[in-house]
Design an enzyme around this catalytic site. Structure first.
Site, PDB file in Angstrom:
ATOM      1  N   ARG A  15       0.824  -1.218   0.000  1.00  0.00           N
ATOM      2  CA  ARG A  15       0.000   0.000   0.000  1.00  0.00           C
ATOM      3  C   ARG A  15       0.850   1.257   0.000  1.00  0.00           C
ATOM      4  NH1 ARG A  15      -2.927  -3.886   2.885  1.00  0.00           N
ATOM      5  NH2 ARG A  15      -1.757  -3.361   4.742  1.00  0.00           N
TER       6      ARG A  15
ATOM      7  N   GLU B  40       6.011 -10.778  15.722  1.00  0.00           N
ATOM      8  CA  GLU B  40       5.578 -11.383  16.984  1.00  0.00           C
ATOM      9  C   GLU B  40       6.094 -12.832  17.059  1.00  0.00           C
ATOM     10  OE1 GLU B  40       1.407 -10.891  17.442  1.00  0.00           O
ATOM     11  OE2 GLU B  40       1.407 -11.783  19.447  1.00  0.00           O
TER      12      GLU B  40
HETATM   13  P1  AMP Z   1       4.698  -2.608  11.293  1.00  0.00           P
HETATM   14  O1  AMP Z   1       5.950  -3.145  10.684  1.00  0.00           O
HETATM   15  O2  AMP Z   1       4.235  -3.355  12.482  1.00  0.00           O
HETATM   16  O3  AMP Z   1       4.803  -1.104  11.541  1.00  0.00           O
HETATM   17  O4  AMP Z   1       3.535  -2.832  10.230  1.00  0.00           O
HETATM   18  C1  AMP Z   1       3.371  -2.001   9.156  1.00  0.00           C
HETATM   19  C2  AMP Z   1       2.914  -2.729   7.923  1.00  0.00           C
HETATM   20  O5  AMP Z   1       1.915  -3.708   8.204  1.00  0.00           O
HETATM   21  C3  AMP Z   1       2.303  -1.739   6.948  1.00  0.00           C
HETATM   22  O6  AMP Z   1       2.811  -2.027   5.656  1.00  0.00           O
HETATM   23  C4  AMP Z   1       0.813  -1.957   7.053  1.00  0.00           C
HETATM   24  O7  AMP Z   1       0.229  -1.949   5.784  1.00  0.00           O
HETATM   25  C5  AMP Z   1       0.633  -3.311   7.730  1.00  0.00           C
HETATM   26  N1  AMP Z   1      -0.267  -3.241   8.922  1.00  0.00           N
HETATM   27  C6  AMP Z   1       0.101  -3.472  10.202  1.00  0.00           C
HETATM   28  N2  AMP Z   1      -0.942  -3.369  11.051  1.00  0.00           N
HETATM   29  C7  AMP Z   1      -2.013  -3.052  10.278  1.00  0.00           C
HETATM   30  C8  AMP Z   1      -3.406  -2.773  10.564  1.00  0.00           C
HETATM   31  N3  AMP Z   1      -3.911  -2.814  11.811  1.00  0.00           N
HETATM   32  N4  AMP Z   1      -4.210  -2.463   9.529  1.00  0.00           N
HETATM   33  C9  AMP Z   1      -3.709  -2.394   8.266  1.00  0.00           C
HETATM   34  N5  AMP Z   1      -2.438  -2.652   7.934  1.00  0.00           N
HETATM   35  C10 AMP Z   1      -1.583  -2.971   8.924  1.00  0.00           C
END
Ligand code: AMP
Length: 174
Positions: free
Chosen positions: A59, A96
């Protein structure tokens, strides 16, 4: 940005129980919301020198691609392993359970390039921090990171250190 938030759909328990998935497809199909979010994501970075936007699969491609056109700079994709065809650099990050990785073409960023990192959402910050490390490994200078959404209750921004972060919509709980 209240109006933008109202165009994002929260899907409970997707992809697994307890996760509130922030579905941006409902924002993208509204031309005003999509345009407003792209413009607002660009705003703080219009006056600084940037050579390219690095967008994170998948995205981050939608917002980062539109921002690159608006700012008249290049677009560089960061992808999941095995998707980029030429020689790549890789960074792993902890999930996780287990690890994941992201890749960039080795010749995509040259020494000293000014880079803005873009993704749709900042959660734990693991993906964005890996993207920062990839750009820095290739000699790029990360000038900032822009996200449509921040899940601020997770505090992933601490993983990005002192890199300026720009966010349009914040959620302080699932
Ligand atoms: P992080 O590495 O945990 O910051 O996760 C970020 C990535 O995971 C991004 O590319 C988001 O598109 C996806 N992502 C993580 N959590 C969500 C959520 N609750 N809703 C939508 N996309 C998420």
């Amino acid at each position: 940005m209240f109006e933008l938030k109202s165009t994002i759909r929260n899907v409970p328990d997707f992809p697994k129980k307890g996760i509130g998935f922030k579905d941006i497809t409902t924002l993208l199909k509204e031309p005003k919301s999509f345009r407003q979010s792209v413009m607002a994501l660009c705003d703080p970075f219009r006056e600084i020198t940037l050579d390219a936007i690095v967008g994170i699969e998948s995205r981050g491609f939608i917002f980062g691609g539109a921002m690159a056109v608006e700012m008249e700079i290049g677009f560089i994709p960061i992808r999941k392993p095995g998707k980029l065809p030429a020689e790549t650099e890789r960074e792993e990050y902890t999930l996780e359970y287990g690890t994941d990785a992201v890749e960039i073409h080795k010749d995509a960023v040259q020494e000293g390039m000014h880079i803005l990192i873009v993704d749709d959402l900042l959660a734990t910050g693991g993906t964005a921090a890996a993207a920062v490390r990839l750009v820095q490994k290739l000699g790029g200078v990360v000038e900032g990171a822009a996200f449509l959404i921040e899940l601020s209750f997770i505090n992933g921004r601490k993983k990005l250190g002192d890199i300026p972060i720009h966010v349009l919509v914040e959620y302080d709980s699932e």
